[in-house]
Design an enzyme around this catalytic site. Structure first.
Site, PDB file in Angstrom:
ATOM      1  N   SER A  91      10.085  -5.571   9.085  1.00  0.00           N
ATOM      2  CA  SER A  91      11.219  -5.289   8.207  1.00  0.00           C
ATOM      3  C   SER A  91      11.902  -3.959   8.505  1.00  0.00           C
ATOM      4  CB  SER A  91      10.776  -5.318   6.747  1.00  0.00           C
ATOM      5  OG  SER A  91       9.749  -4.382   6.518  1.00  0.00           O
TER       6      SER A  91
ATOM      7  N   HIS B 107      12.376 -11.881   7.365  1.00  0.00           N
ATOM      8  CA  HIS B 107      13.580 -11.445   8.086  1.00  0.00           C
ATOM      9  C   HIS B 107      13.896 -12.309   9.306  1.00  0.00           C
ATOM     10  CE1 HIS B 107      13.950  -7.807   5.649  1.00  0.00           C
ATOM     11  NE2 HIS B 107      12.630  -7.812   5.660  1.00  0.00           N
TER      12      HIS B 107
ATOM     13  N   LYS C  14      17.355 -12.874   1.410  1.00  0.00           N
ATOM     14  CA  LYS C  14      17.841 -12.163   2.597  1.00  0.00           C
ATOM     15  C   LYS C  14      18.871 -13.059   3.304  1.00  0.00           C
ATOM     16  CE  LYS C  14      13.892  -9.149   2.615  1.00  0.00           C
ATOM     17  NZ  LYS C  14      13.064  -9.521   1.476  1.00  0.00           N
TER      18      LYS C  14
HETATM   19  N1  PMP Z   1       8.106  -9.501   3.081  1.00  0.00           N
HETATM   20  C1  PMP Z   1       8.902  -8.732   3.815  1.00  0.00           C
HETATM   21  C2  PMP Z   1       8.644  -8.618   5.285  1.00  0.00           C
HETATM   22  C3  PMP Z   1       9.975  -8.065   3.215  1.00  0.00           C
HETATM   23  O1  PMP Z   1      10.771  -7.268   3.932  1.00  0.00           O
HETATM   24  C4  PMP Z   1      10.194  -8.228   1.830  1.00  0.00           C
HETATM   25  C5  PMP Z   1      11.374  -7.601   1.124  1.00  0.00           C
HETATM   26  N2  PMP Z   1      11.582  -6.284   1.379  1.00  0.00           N
HETATM   27  C6  PMP Z   1       9.307  -9.021   1.108  1.00  0.00           C
HETATM   28  C7  PMP Z   1       8.290  -9.659   1.765  1.00  0.00           C
HETATM   29  C8  PMP Z   1       9.448  -9.174  -0.363  1.00  0.00           C
HETATM   30  O2  PMP Z   1      10.385 -10.141  -0.657  1.00  0.00           O
HETATM   31  P1  PMP Z   1      11.123 -10.120  -2.057  1.00  0.00           P
HETATM   32  O3  PMP Z   1      12.212  -9.111  -1.942  1.00  0.00           O
HETATM   33  O4  PMP Z   1      11.596 -11.511  -2.268  1.00  0.00           O
HETATM   34  O5  PMP Z   1      10.080  -9.703  -3.065  1.00  0.00           O
END
Ligand code: PMP
Length: 394
Positions: free
Chosen positions: A184, A212, A244
Site C-alpha cells: 500500500s 490495491h 479503492k
Molecule cells: N489492506 C490494505 C493493503 C490497505 O491498504 C487497506 C486500506 N488502507 C486495508 C486493507 C483496509 O481496507 P479498508 O479501508 O476497507 O478498511
C-alpha cells in the site's frame, strides 16, 4: 498511562516534536464531478493525487444513481448484522458477483478491509501456531495476527526465500503466510508465485490482501493473481477491498465454500457488527460492471502512471521501483515530507506526506497515486512542481 490532562499533553507534544502529529483537511466540495479535484477551506481548488480512486469511479454518476435508487427502495441502514435481519438482496447479489469476478466458489462481504483481515487471521490461526507476515504488510494483517493468538514472525520485504526459511525453521507448528498483493505504501508487488510455492511446500495457508491490485492490475482487473496467473489452489484466501479501485466502500473475502462458511460461523468482525448498508452494495455492483467493461480506465491509468514515472525520473524526483499507480516519492525525514506537501498544496496539488508509523522510520514520503480521472496536463504539472519541491526540501 495516567488519565490526567498533562499526561495526554505530553504524549501529543512528543508527536509534535517528532513532526509526527497528524491532522485532517476537510474537503468542502468536488468542483468537477468526474475529475480528481477538490476544494478545501477558502474555496481553494486542488488536484488530488492522494486518493485510492484509481479508476475514477468514486464520483461516477452510475454509482451515485445505484446508491440512491437502492436507498429509496431499502432505506439507509441495514438494521442488524448479516446473521440477524441485515442481509439483503443487494448483499447476496454482490457476493455472487464478487465470487464470479475472482473465480472463487464464494465470497463474503465485510464492512471494511480492516475487519476482513482481522476475521481471516483470527479464524485461520490460533494459539500454538505461527503467522508469517511481510515486513511491510498492512497494519490490519498485523493486528489480525496479534488477535489470533498465534506467534507472529516477520519475513524480509517481498522476499519469498526469507518466508521459506522461517517456514522450514519450525515445521512442527502450523503456519499462515499473509501479504499485501500490491504494497500500500510502496506500490510494488509481492513475489506471489514463489510465496505460493513456499506456503504449499510447508502446508501453510496463504492469504493475499489485494486491496490495491484488484481492479487495477491484470488485463481484466483481476489483480495480482491474474497478473501472475495464480488460482485458488495457489492462493486459497483472497481479501479484496471495495473502497479503492471500485470507488465504493466495504471489503470481501473470496475462497472455497467451506472457508467462507467457516468465516461466517466464526469471524467476530462479521458476526457482531451491523451489515454494510445495502445502497453501498448497490453502488459497488455498478462499479464492478464499469471496472469490467470499461477497460479504457485501466489502460489510461497505466498510461498516466508510465507518463508520471518517465517524467519524474527525468526530473530527478526520487521515486521508488513501483509500476503500479502507487508512486512513493522517498524523502526520508518527516519534516522534509511535510515541507514538500505544503509546497505542493500551495501550487494546487493535494499530495499527503506519509510518516512513521505508517512507514518505517527514516522513510517518510509523499505517496503519489494516479487515477484514470487525472489529465495528462495535471500529471505533467505535478512532476514539475514535485521536482522543485524535492530540491527545496533538501
Ligand atoms: N489492506 C490494505 C493493503 C490497505 O491498504 C487497506 C486500506 N488502507 C486495508 C486493507 C483496509 O481496507 P479498508 O479501508 O476497507 O478498511
Amino acid at each position: 498511562m495516567k488519565r490526567t490532562a498533562p499526561a495526554l499533553d505530553a504524549l501529543l507534544a512528543r508527536l509534535d516534536a517528532a513532526e509526527l502529529r497528524r491532522a485532517r483537511t476537510t474537503v468542502e466540495s468536488y468542483p468537477a464531478a468526474q475529475r480528481r479535484t477538490l476544494t478545501v477551506a477558502g474555496g481553494r481548488e486542488l488536484v488530488d493525487f492522494s486518493s485510492n480512486d484509481y479508476l475514477g469511479l468514486a464520483r461516477h454518476p452510475a454509482l451515485a444513481a445505484a446508491m440512491s435508487a437502492c436507498a429509496a427502495r431499502c432505506g439507509a441502514g441495514s438494521g442488524a448484522s448479516h446473521l440477524i435481519t441485515g442481509h439483503g438482496a443487494e448483499h447476496a447479489r454482490l457476493e455472487e458477483e464478487l465470487a464470479a469476478f475472482t473465480g472463487r466458489a464464494r465470497a463474503l462481504l465485510f464492512s471494511t478491509g480492516y475487519m476482513a483481515n482481522l476475521a481471516v487471521m483470527a479464524a485461520l490461526a490460533g494459539d500454538g501456531e505461527r503467522v508469517l507476515l511481510d515486513r511491510l504488510c498492512h497494519a490490519s494483517l498485523i493486528d489480525g495476527a496479534r488477535l489470533s493468538g498465534a506467534r507472529l514472525r516477520r519475513y524480509r520485504h517481498a522476499d519469498a526465500d526469507s518466508a521459506a526459511r522461517l517456514l522450514a525453521a519450525d515445521p512442527a507448528h502450523a503456519a499462515l503466510v499473509a501479504t499485501d498483493g500490491v504494497f500500500s505504501m510502496d506500490g510494488d508487488l509481492a513475489p506471489l508465485p514463489a510465496l505460493a510455492q513456499a506456503a504449499r511446500a510447508a502446508d501453510a495457508w496463504l492469504v493475499v490482501d489485494d486491496a490495491h491490485g484488484l481492479g487495477v492490475v491484470g488485463p481484466s482487473g483481476g489483480g495480482v493473481l491474474e497478473h501472475f496467473a495464480l488460482d485458488g489452489e495457489a492462493v486459497p484466501v483472497l481479501v479484496g477491498t471495495l473502497g479503492k479501485a471500485f470507488g465504493s466502500f466495504g471489503a470481501f473475502v473470496a475462497g472455497a465454500a467451506d472457508l467462507i462458511e467457516l468465516l461466517m460461523q466464526k469471524a467476530r468482525t462479521y458476526i457482531y457488527t451491523t451489515a454494510l448498508p445495502q445502497p453501498v452494495a448497490a453502488a459497488t455492483r455498478a462499479a464492478l460492471v464499469l471496472a469490467r467493461t470499461e477497460r479504457w480506465r485501466r489502460e489510461r491509468l497505466h498510461a498516466l502512471t508510465a507518463r508520471f514515472r518517465a517524467a519524474a525520473l527525468a526530473a530527478g524526483v526520487p521515486i521508488g521501483a513501483s509500476v503500479t499507480p502507487i508512486q512513493p516519492v522517498l524523502l526520508g525525514r518527516p519534516a522534509r515530507a511535510l515541507a514538500a506537501q505544503r509546497e505542493l498544496a500551495a501550487a494546487g496539488f493535494w499530495v499527503v506526506a506519509i510518516r512513521p508509523p505508517s512507514v518505517p522510520p527514516g522513510s517518510a514520503r509523499l505517496r503519489v497515486t494516479l487515477s484514470a480521472a487525472h489529465t495528462e496536463g495535471e500529471v505533467d504539472a505535478l512532476v514539475e512542481h514535485l521536482a522543485r519541491a524535492c530540491r527545496r526540501s533538501l
